[in-house]
Design an enzyme around this catalytic site. Sequence first.
Site, PDB file in Angstrom:
ATOM      1  N   GLY A 235       5.628 -35.654 -57.218  1.00  0.00           N
ATOM      2  CA  GLY A 235       5.415 -36.691 -56.223  1.00  0.00           C
ATOM      3  C   GLY A 235       5.476 -38.071 -56.853  1.00  0.00           C
ATOM      4  O   GLY A 235       5.977 -38.240 -57.960  1.00  0.00           O
ATOM      5  N   GLY A 236       4.934 -39.053 -56.144  1.00  0.00           N
ATOM      6  CA  GLY A 236       4.966 -40.442 -56.605  1.00  0.00           C
ATOM      7  C   GLY A 236       5.284 -41.400 -55.494  1.00  0.00           C
ATOM      8  O   GLY A 236       5.792 -42.499 -55.743  1.00  0.00           O
ATOM      9  N   GLN A 306       5.339 -31.337 -54.790  1.00  0.00           N
ATOM     10  CA  GLN A 306       4.014 -31.880 -54.491  1.00  0.00           C
ATOM     11  C   GLN A 306       4.161 -33.274 -53.908  1.00  0.00           C
ATOM     12  O   GLN A 306       4.934 -34.088 -54.408  1.00  0.00           O
ATOM     13  CB  GLN A 306       3.160 -31.906 -55.767  1.00  0.00           C
ATOM     14  CG  GLN A 306       1.704 -32.319 -55.542  1.00  0.00           C
ATOM     15  CD  GLN A 306       1.459 -33.820 -55.686  1.00  0.00           C
ATOM     16  OE1 GLN A 306       2.226 -34.527 -56.334  1.00  0.00           O
ATOM     17  NE2 GLN A 306       0.384 -34.298 -55.071  1.00  0.00           N
ATOM     18  N   SER A 307       3.464 -33.545 -52.819  1.00  0.00           N
ATOM     19  CA  SER A 307       3.461 -34.858 -52.163  1.00  0.00           C
ATOM     20  C   SER A 307       4.888 -35.262 -51.780  1.00  0.00           C
ATOM     21  O   SER A 307       5.551 -34.543 -51.035  1.00  0.00           O
ATOM     22  CB  SER A 307       2.798 -35.893 -53.075  1.00  0.00           C
ATOM     23  OG  SER A 307       2.574 -37.103 -52.393  1.00  0.00           O
ATOM     24  N   ALA A 308       5.396 -36.384 -52.293  1.00  0.00           N
ATOM     25  CA  ALA A 308       6.774 -36.780 -51.983  1.00  0.00           C
ATOM     26  C   ALA A 308       7.753 -35.696 -52.415  1.00  0.00           C
ATOM     27  O   ALA A 308       8.775 -35.468 -51.763  1.00  0.00           O
ATOM     28  CB  ALA A 308       7.110 -38.099 -52.680  1.00  0.00           C
ATOM     29  N   ASP A 412      -7.787 -34.695 -48.145  1.00  0.00           N
ATOM     30  CA  ASP A 412      -6.641 -35.505 -48.578  1.00  0.00           C
ATOM     31  C   ASP A 412      -6.622 -36.821 -47.806  1.00  0.00           C
ATOM     32  O   ASP A 412      -6.506 -36.837 -46.585  1.00  0.00           O
ATOM     33  CB  ASP A 412      -5.342 -34.727 -48.331  1.00  0.00           C
ATOM     34  CG  ASP A 412      -4.140 -35.361 -49.018  1.00  0.00           C
ATOM     35  OD1 ASP A 412      -4.070 -36.592 -49.083  1.00  0.00           O
ATOM     36  OD2 ASP A 412      -3.261 -34.611 -49.464  1.00  0.00           O
ATOM     37  N   HIS A 444      -5.949 -35.165 -52.369  1.00  0.00           N
ATOM     38  CA  HIS A 444      -4.507 -35.162 -52.602  1.00  0.00           C
ATOM     39  C   HIS A 444      -4.172 -34.860 -54.061  1.00  0.00           C
ATOM     40  O   HIS A 444      -3.201 -34.161 -54.358  1.00  0.00           O
ATOM     41  CB  HIS A 444      -3.935 -36.534 -52.213  1.00  0.00           C
ATOM     42  CG  HIS A 444      -2.448 -36.588 -52.136  1.00  0.00           C
ATOM     43  ND1 HIS A 444      -1.719 -35.990 -51.133  1.00  0.00           N
ATOM     44  CD2 HIS A 444      -1.532 -37.182 -52.955  1.00  0.00           C
ATOM     45  CE1 HIS A 444      -0.431 -36.218 -51.318  1.00  0.00           C
ATOM     46  NE2 HIS A 444      -0.286 -36.934 -52.428  1.00  0.00           N
TER      47      HIS A 444
END
Length: 500
Positions: A235-236, A306-308, A412, A444
């Site tokens: 992610g990021g 994960q995430s993005a 989250d 998160h």
Amino acid sequence: GNSPSVMAARQRKAGPQVMTEVANATGGTEDSEVIKTPSCSHSRTTPNGSQVHSILQNRLRSVSQESEDLLAYAPTKVPSPEKSSDAPSPLRGGKSPPRAGEGDTGALHEAQEEGASITSKVRELHDDLESWGYTNFPVITDHFNFLVYGVDLAVRSVRWFQFGFAAVWLGFRLCLYATMLLPAFVRIMLTYYHDPRIHRRIRYGPAEREYLDIYVPVEALKEDAKVPVVIAVMGGAFIIGHRGYNAQLGLRLMDFGVITVGVDYRNFPRGIIPDMVEDVSRGVRWVFQNIQRYGGDPSNVLLMGQSAGAHLSSMLLLSHCLLEAKGAAEADIWSVSNLKGYIGISGPYHLEKLGPHLSSRGLYPGVMHYMTGGDLVACSPECLLEHEEWKAVSKKAAGMLPPIHLFHGDQDKAVPSWSSVDFAGALTRAGVTAKLDIRKGMTHTYPVVEGPMRRHDPQIEIILPMLLGPGAERRLQETPKLPPMWPLPILDVAGSVSPF
């Protein structure tokens, strides 16, 4: 076919090219109205209609036909983790191909065409210098590049962000969080740069951030080894991602004899989401084409994000599945049905729905308008399941997809857990089986930062059963427990301070 140098010239301009393609199709992007209704309707007039969807489909179809071109980036030798990274050793089976490790850009230069522009030559000189830096001074070079990117990001994107009190407060909490965990982060960083089992910065394509890291366990060095493989997309926030964020996961999976491939991609504003999905697609193809050279089993590969990274990898999963169901990916060397499974960790699967949540936290949701080329609907995996093209082949497409596991913490604050709940519901309505896993008390970052630091890794608990089958539980129990990387009280406080 296109030579790698031609591909490189095309890819380096990929972000602006997408915006140009969209502008040509719709009459402009800058003044388009941002959609505010959280709907997945593709029949209405969106800022760019369905052009972004078509562009992404065409991009992925183009990637699926690049087999011969991408051979230029295939590794020709693999170093032994028991020896210095500067001393390549033969592959298993007595083969002795050249190293494809840090700064491997030789294939790019071998494929140069006559009459290359001055810009291309300058870029190649830059690549040579950067590769020399990564080979000789990797830590300094990586952090210098990060600093340059940070300055560039600040200058180019300041007009897309707002800096009210709420946003500044979130930034302060982030700095405090990072400071509290700094010793553990430094420990991870030193391992990442000095563990000889990690083959860093292997180029998989021509774009500026098309690199990957491979975490190779000792089990993969045996004769005719075929160990499981995890393709991890970090992610990021689509802005500050780096493949090194996969370090904790990759290091731990090596303890279980699993190869991890951390795939990097262009960050905004140097690329927009269609570019990022294209990068991830090319990285996945590279893995299926080359992972056997590292002792990996191409028939036992799991994709996760994960995430993005969960957004981008799920977007690739569904978009590639749609291409296959339409019969438009015949030339590709991999299929979504080849995957052992897919895991999405804390992903934002509907970008338009996420806008009001970002606003409530003092963040500017309009930046997503630019990240998506003006069409948040076309860049949302959840919405792809409601597209007319998907509905036309839904039964066939659903039958191709691997087992899907969607994980989310109910605490989250960055991406609310309803994102995974709604995506799981959309998958179910589309005839796709998906397991929804909402964990109480988790934020998160817990699955990827605080959890692994305290030696509780929910990702490992999900990955191993999907890869290893019934024996995974016993393997988890038998593997020695590691001591926490940092005092638990500090990890607890950091988790509460975290803005995520």
